[in-house]
Design an enzyme around this catalytic site. Sequence first.
Site, PDB file in Angstrom:
ATOM      1  N   GLU A  55       0.904  -1.021   0.072  1.00 12.24           N
ATOM      2  CA  GLU A  55      -0.090  -0.120  -0.154  1.00 12.24           C
ATOM      3  C   GLU A  55       0.799   1.218  -0.264  1.00 12.24           C
ATOM      4  OE1 GLU A  55      -2.831   0.135   3.105  1.00 12.24           O
ATOM      5  OE2 GLU A  55      -3.563   1.936   2.780  1.00 12.24           O
ATOM      6  N   ARG A 103       5.081 -12.576  10.206  1.00 10.62           N
ATOM      7  CA  ARG A 103       5.577 -11.428   9.602  1.00 10.62           C
ATOM      8  C   ARG A 103       7.213 -11.464  10.429  1.00 10.62           C
ATOM      9  NH1 ARG A 103       1.977  -7.166   9.048  1.00 10.62           N
ATOM     10  NH2 ARG A 103       3.521  -5.428   9.570  1.00 10.62           N
ATOM     11  N   LYS A 114       4.407   0.547   9.368  1.00  9.93           N
ATOM     12  CA  LYS A 114       4.506   1.781   8.803  1.00  9.93           C
ATOM     13  C   LYS A 114       3.683   2.984   9.524  1.00  9.93           C
ATOM     14  CE  LYS A 114       2.951  -0.109   4.872  1.00  9.93           C
ATOM     15  NZ  LYS A 114       2.379   0.155   3.461  1.00  9.93           N
TER      16      LYS A 114
HETATM   17  P1  ATP Z   1       2.253  -2.167   7.753  1.00 10.90           P
HETATM   18  O1  ATP Z   1       1.685  -2.654   9.201  1.00 10.90           O
HETATM   19  O2  ATP Z   1       3.746  -1.695   7.928  1.00 10.90           O
HETATM   20  O3  ATP Z   1       1.620  -1.089   7.192  1.00 10.90           O
HETATM   21  P2  ATP Z   1       1.211  -3.586   5.826  1.00 10.90           P
HETATM   22  O4  ATP Z   1       1.015  -5.145   5.830  1.00 10.90           O
HETATM   23  O5  ATP Z   1      -0.052  -2.767   5.720  1.00 10.90           O
HETATM   24  O6  ATP Z   1       2.253  -3.223   6.929  1.00 10.90           O
HETATM   25  P3  ATP Z   1       1.587  -3.263   3.052  1.00 10.90           P
HETATM   26  O7  ATP Z   1       1.910  -2.256   2.334  1.00 10.90           O
HETATM   27  O8  ATP Z   1       0.149  -3.560   2.800  1.00 10.90           O
HETATM   28  O9  ATP Z   1       2.021  -3.191   4.646  1.00 10.90           O
HETATM   29  O10 ATP Z   1       2.249  -4.633   2.900  1.00 10.90           O
HETATM   30  C1  ATP Z   1       2.700  -5.319   1.477  1.00 10.90           C
HETATM   31  C2  ATP Z   1       3.119  -6.498   1.733  1.00 10.90           C
HETATM   32  O11 ATP Z   1       4.088  -6.759   2.461  1.00 10.90           O
HETATM   33  C3  ATP Z   1       1.955  -7.324   2.314  1.00 10.90           C
HETATM   34  O12 ATP Z   1       1.945  -8.521   1.593  1.00 10.90           O
HETATM   35  C4  ATP Z   1       2.304  -7.690   3.745  1.00 10.90           C
HETATM   36  O13 ATP Z   1       1.729  -8.929   4.201  1.00 10.90           O
HETATM   37  C5  ATP Z   1       3.877  -7.666   3.662  1.00 10.90           C
HETATM   38  N1  ATP Z   1       4.422  -7.278   4.799  1.00 10.90           N
HETATM   39  C6  ATP Z   1       4.167  -6.073   5.667  1.00 10.90           C
HETATM   40  N2  ATP Z   1       4.979  -5.990   6.648  1.00 10.90           N
HETATM   41  C7  ATP Z   1       5.639  -7.147   6.893  1.00 10.90           C
HETATM   42  C8  ATP Z   1       6.379  -7.744   7.820  1.00 10.90           C
HETATM   43  N3  ATP Z   1       6.712  -7.166   9.051  1.00 10.90           N
HETATM   44  N4  ATP Z   1       7.028  -8.973   7.481  1.00 10.90           N
HETATM   45  C9  ATP Z   1       6.765  -9.734   6.333  1.00 10.90           C
HETATM   46  N5  ATP Z   1       5.878  -9.166   5.284  1.00 10.90           N
HETATM   47  C10 ATP Z   1       5.340  -7.813   5.708  1.00 10.90           C
HETATM   48 MG    MG Z   2      -1.679  -3.529   4.205  1.00 11.15          MG
END
Ligand code: ATP
Ligand code: MG
Length: 555
Positions: A37, A266, A276
């Site tokens: 995102e 994660r 983020k």
């Molecule tokens: P955040 O909580 O940092 O906003 P998010 O999952 O909302 O993380 P996205 O941009 O939606 O962030 O993530 C893109 C991809 O990266 C998704 O498939 C998510 O599952 C993966 N991802 C995000 N954070 C992690 C993490 N700490 N470890 C492994 N994969 C991750």
């Molecule tokens: Mg997300």
Amino acid sequence: MRSPNKDVKTTNFIRKIINEDLSSGKHVVIKTRFPPEPNGYLHIGHAKSICLNFTTAEDYDGSCNLRFDDTNPTKEDIEYVNSIKNDVKWLGFNWDGEVKFSSTYFDIFYKSAEELISKGLAYVCFLTNDEAREYRGTLKVSGENSPYRDTSIEENLNLFKKMKIGGFKEGECVLRAKIDMSSSFMCMRDPTLYRIRFATHHQTNDEWCIYPMYDFAHCLGDAIEGITHSLCTLEFQDNRRIYDWTLENLDDFNNSDRPHQFEFSRLNLEYATTSKRKLKLLVDNNHVNSWSDPRMPTISGLRRRGYTAASIRDFCERIGVSKVNSLSDITILESSIRDDLNNIAPRSMAVINPIKLVIENYPEGKIQSLKAPVHPQNKEMGTREIFFSREIYIDKEDFLEVAPNNKYKRLAINKEVRLRNAYIIKATRIESDKDNNLQTVYCTYDSDTLGKNPSDGRKVKGVIHYVESSKAISAEFRIYDRLFLDSNPATFDDLSSSINPNSLEIRNGFIEPSLFNASAERAYQFEREGYFCRDSECDELVFNKTVGLKDTWNQ
Ligand code: ATP
Ligand code: MG
């Protein structure tokens, strides 16, 4: 049918699933995606997902898409889109074809929502947020049907159209799936599919005022792109039910080779946060200077600090992929970068806490040019020019007036040490200012010890580094410590209470002249000090400490 590639190592449960899907003929070509995102910069947790998605596709001769999950215009920005593309490329991965955006599929999402309404599987709901929460029930108490659940299909189609053309205020209504208000999975209690947002979108501008929710958009994006294995993190485990429900209820997508979601744990890293939202708070509240501050666990922060793409990929391989959530040891990341830089980083000398040293038996005005290897184990990297004269700088920490014991290997009065890449010297006396601060160390040198041991057989074990004073170039050194005091800052509601107030220490010292044109694209080993990388955002000579030569954290 493609048989599982014999060279593919079945290193994790996802590869086992893929092998089975290939053997059974369910899928012929493997297709994955990385779906960020664009609401922040990528962090080390994303690197795990990137490595997993791209290397899995690569190893099975498949392909991986980069798709921006851009369904929330109020939080997103084109700055994030650009930084994410840049970071994925820098990590060494190539996405298949053009970059994809969920927003490109808004028409298909809209038509799919209409199909669900037509099948009596979705309805426009006017409950307020608070009311909707009440109706949803709890884990122990079953939910209640919304009073709007039985509106006719005809009327729902009209209401949804009205939502689309801006006929309702933000928050006035949402489109919900009609699933099961008594489901033991809370996410299945008539989840929201669409909501109203009067916000300008970075891709579609003002074309839409209704935006799909992640749960609705994601599975459809996967299906449209022909993704076979949709890999996401464990917190979406329950949501897999909406993923399947949506695709199974849409005629175009209910196929035997439709995508499936698989969840992995994660990455959580010690002394860091991989949220983020929290990283953005650190930037917005000025705890760090920017998303690319070298203390940040972002890809851009790590890069600016001197981490290589290879070291981050190596780290992701070392921690592996499983279904068990854990907190990864920061020293694993540090040893990944140390191992990489030990092999490739050019050597040089820098004095971080300088003190002047005068060699009294060396001719005044003479400057000697010497050659030193760029990498002692890799002769092919060539040599560099360093200098020697009567006046040099050494590090304050390398001198004590009186050696504390026999094991002391640095310089002291009447003790000999070798200057790295140069001669053996012996300290004779010191000069201090009126406040008793050490100003200058005086020495003599043995002119017959350049590149060789003393001819009389005496043994000199200590080696210290130096920079010749007339050719020395002033530089700033930024030495970093952990950004958080606690190894698991996620346990704090307010992250700022765990911030390490001493995470940055600035020193002014000297570098050898060969570093004058140091590149910000690579890290250097400052002999005996650690790995440093020129800062990419300062015009002046500023060096960020990447990591020390040894793991001293637990000592
Ligand atoms: P955040 O909580 O940092 O906003 P998010 O999952 O909302 O993380 P996205 O941009 O939606 O962030 O993530 C893109 C991809 O990266 C998704 O498939 C998510 O599952 C993966 N991802 C995000 N954070 C992690 C993490 N700490 N470890 C492994 N994969 C991750
Ligand atoms: Mg997300």
